[in-house]
Design a protein around this motif. Sequence first.
Motif, PDB file in Angstrom:
ATOM      1  N   VAL A 226      34.746  41.550  28.852  1.00  0.00           N
ATOM      2  CA  VAL A 226      36.078  42.261  28.726  1.00  0.00           C
ATOM      3  C   VAL A 226      37.104  40.948  28.504  1.00  0.00           C
ATOM      4  O   VAL A 226      37.055  40.170  29.388  1.00  0.00           O
ATOM      5  N   VAL A 227      37.766  40.871  27.402  1.00  0.00           N
ATOM      6  CA  VAL A 227      38.785  39.953  27.262  1.00  0.00           C
ATOM      7  C   VAL A 227      40.091  40.816  27.008  1.00  0.00           C
ATOM      8  O   VAL A 227      40.587  41.265  26.093  1.00  0.00           O
ATOM      9  N   THR A 228      40.929  40.498  28.257  1.00  0.00           N
ATOM     10  CA  THR A 228      42.144  41.193  28.170  1.00  0.00           C
ATOM     11  C   THR A 228      43.333  40.375  28.565  1.00  0.00           C
ATOM     12  O   THR A 228      43.650  40.313  29.769  1.00  0.00           O
ATOM     13  N   PRO A 229      44.011  39.772  27.531  1.00  0.00           N
ATOM     14  CA  PRO A 229      44.931  38.638  28.124  1.00  0.00           C
ATOM     15  C   PRO A 229      46.303  39.386  28.705  1.00  0.00           C
ATOM     16  O   PRO A 229      46.418  40.704  28.459  1.00  0.00           O
ATOM     17  N   PRO A 230      47.054  38.702  29.674  1.00  0.00           N
ATOM     18  CA  PRO A 230      46.683  37.309  29.875  1.00  0.00           C
ATOM     19  C   PRO A 230      45.909  37.132  31.151  1.00  0.00           C
ATOM     20  O   PRO A 230      45.372  35.973  31.168  1.00  0.00           O
ATOM     21  N   LEU A 244      31.661  40.149  37.914  1.00  0.00           N
ATOM     22  CA  LEU A 244      30.846  39.156  38.231  1.00  0.00           C
ATOM     23  C   LEU A 244      31.373  37.679  38.006  1.00  0.00           C
ATOM     24  O   LEU A 244      31.090  36.913  38.800  1.00  0.00           O
ATOM     25  N   ASP A 245      32.481  37.704  37.008  1.00  0.00           N
ATOM     26  CA  ASP A 245      33.154  36.280  36.944  1.00  0.00           C
ATOM     27  C   ASP A 245      34.268  36.694  36.382  1.00  0.00           C
ATOM     28  O   ASP A 245      34.425  37.385  35.117  1.00  0.00           O
ATOM     29  N   VAL A 246      35.498  36.097  36.526  1.00  0.00           N
ATOM     30  CA  VAL A 246      36.787  36.045  35.593  1.00  0.00           C
ATOM     31  C   VAL A 246      37.052  34.625  35.568  1.00  0.00           C
ATOM     32  O   VAL A 246      37.114  33.921  36.682  1.00  0.00           O
ATOM     33  N   ALA A 247      37.605  34.369  34.417  1.00  0.00           N
ATOM     34  CA  ALA A 247      38.244  33.269  34.172  1.00  0.00           C
ATOM     35  C   ALA A 247      39.093  33.495  32.993  1.00  0.00           C
ATOM     36  O   ALA A 247      39.256  33.655  31.873  1.00  0.00           O
ATOM     37  N   GLY A 248      40.721  33.520  33.523  1.00  0.00           N
ATOM     38  CA  GLY A 248      41.551  33.680  32.871  1.00  0.00           C
ATOM     39  C   GLY A 248      41.656  35.329  32.229  1.00  0.00           C
ATOM     40  O   GLY A 248      41.428  36.228  32.904  1.00  0.00           O
ATOM     41  N   PRO A 249      41.938  35.293  30.905  1.00  0.00           N
ATOM     42  CA  PRO A 249      41.575  36.743  30.284  1.00  0.00           C
ATOM     43  C   PRO A 249      40.278  37.272  30.056  1.00  0.00           C
ATOM     44  O   PRO A 249      40.127  38.336  29.868  1.00  0.00           O
ATOM     45  N   ARG A 250      39.263  36.371  30.318  1.00  0.00           N
ATOM     46  CA  ARG A 250      37.933  36.991  30.185  1.00  0.00           C
ATOM     47  C   ARG A 250      37.262  37.147  31.469  1.00  0.00           C
ATOM     48  O   ARG A 250      37.118  36.368  32.457  1.00  0.00           O
ATOM     49  N   ALA A 251      36.540  38.330  31.439  1.00  0.00           N
ATOM     50  CA  ALA A 251      35.510  38.880  32.746  1.00  0.00           C
ATOM     51  C   ALA A 251      34.388  39.391  32.266  1.00  0.00           C
ATOM     52  O   ALA A 251      34.072  39.898  31.113  1.00  0.00           O
ATOM     53  N   LEU A 252      33.336  38.912  33.357  1.00  0.00           N
ATOM     54  CA  LEU A 252      31.892  39.535  33.049  1.00  0.00           C
ATOM     55  C   LEU A 252      31.839  40.778  34.016  1.00  0.00           C
ATOM     56  O   LEU A 252      32.157  40.239  35.299  1.00  0.00           O
TER      57      LEU A 252
END
Length: 293
Positions: A226-230, A244-252
Motif C-alpha cells: 500500500v502506497v499512500t502519501p505522505p 509488516l513494514d512501513v517506510a514513509g508512504p509505503r507499507a507492506l
Amino acid sequence: MLEVQSLTRRFGDRTVLDEVSFAVPADGMTGFVGANGAGKTTTMRIIMGVLKSHSGTVYFNGTQLADTDRARFGYMPEERGLYPKQQVLDQLQYLGQLHGMSRADARTEALQLLDRFGIADRTKDKLESLSLGNQQRVQVAASLMHHPTALILDEPFSGLDPLAVDSMTSLLAERAATGVPILFSSHQLDLIDALCDNLVVLAGGKIVASGTATALRARASAKHVVVTPPDAGWLREQPGVRVLDVAGPRALVEFDDEGTAQRILRTAVDRGAVTEFAPQRPSLAEIYREVIR
C-alpha cells in the motif's frame, strides 16, 4: 515422473527421514530445499541406491525404481567423485563409455558440454589444476554425458560464477523440456525462485511443503503493498491489519480478509492519494522461510 513414497531412514537412534513423500514431475525442475542436516542428501542417496531406506519406495514412471533405471540417471553427489589427476576429456570419455556410449560419441558429447560451460580449452588439463568452479562445471558435465532419463543433482550451483550459472540453467532447462525429471538441492534461494516449477521443503527429516510454485504461492500468507502519501503509518491503528513494514508512504501489510482490504482501500482514498494498492507475489524463498518457522 519420479515419485518418492514414505521413505524412512535411521542412523542409530536418530530418524533422519520420517515418511518422506513427494513427486518430481517430468515437465520442469524441482527444487529440494532445507537446512543442513534436514535429510536432502540422504534422500538423494536413497534414490540413487547409494543408501537403503528402512521403509518406503521410489517409483519411476509408475513402476518401482530398479538398478537398470538408476544406471540411466544422471547423478551429481554432494562429495565430488571425479579423478583429480586425470585429464578432463579423458575421464569424461571414460564415464560416458561406462554408460554404454561409444568412445567417439562420448568424446563428441564431452567436447560439446565443455564448450557450453566455457572450458573447451581445458580438455587436456588435469582436474586438480582447475579452479573449484571449473571442477564443478566438469562434474555437472559428467552427470549429463549420457543424456540421462532423470537428473539428481546435489548442490550443482555451488561455487559457480554467474556466467557458469547461466550456462547450466540454460542446459538444464533444455533437458527438462524434453521430459527429464530434474531434482536439485540448493541453498541459493534466488536460483530456486528463478528456476523451479516445483518446490519440496524438508525440515527435520519431514516434508513441510511441496507442490507447484503456483499452488505454494496461493497457500502462502497474502501480503499487500500500500502506497499512500505522505505517510502510511496510520495503517498501524487499523483493525484487521498487520503492518509488516512501513517506510514513509509505503507499507507492506496483511489483511484479515478481503472485506478488510476493501475497507482500507476506501479509507486510503478518503485520506488522499493512493498510488499503489496491490497484492505482493511471494517468492519461493519467502515461502521457504515461512514454512520452516
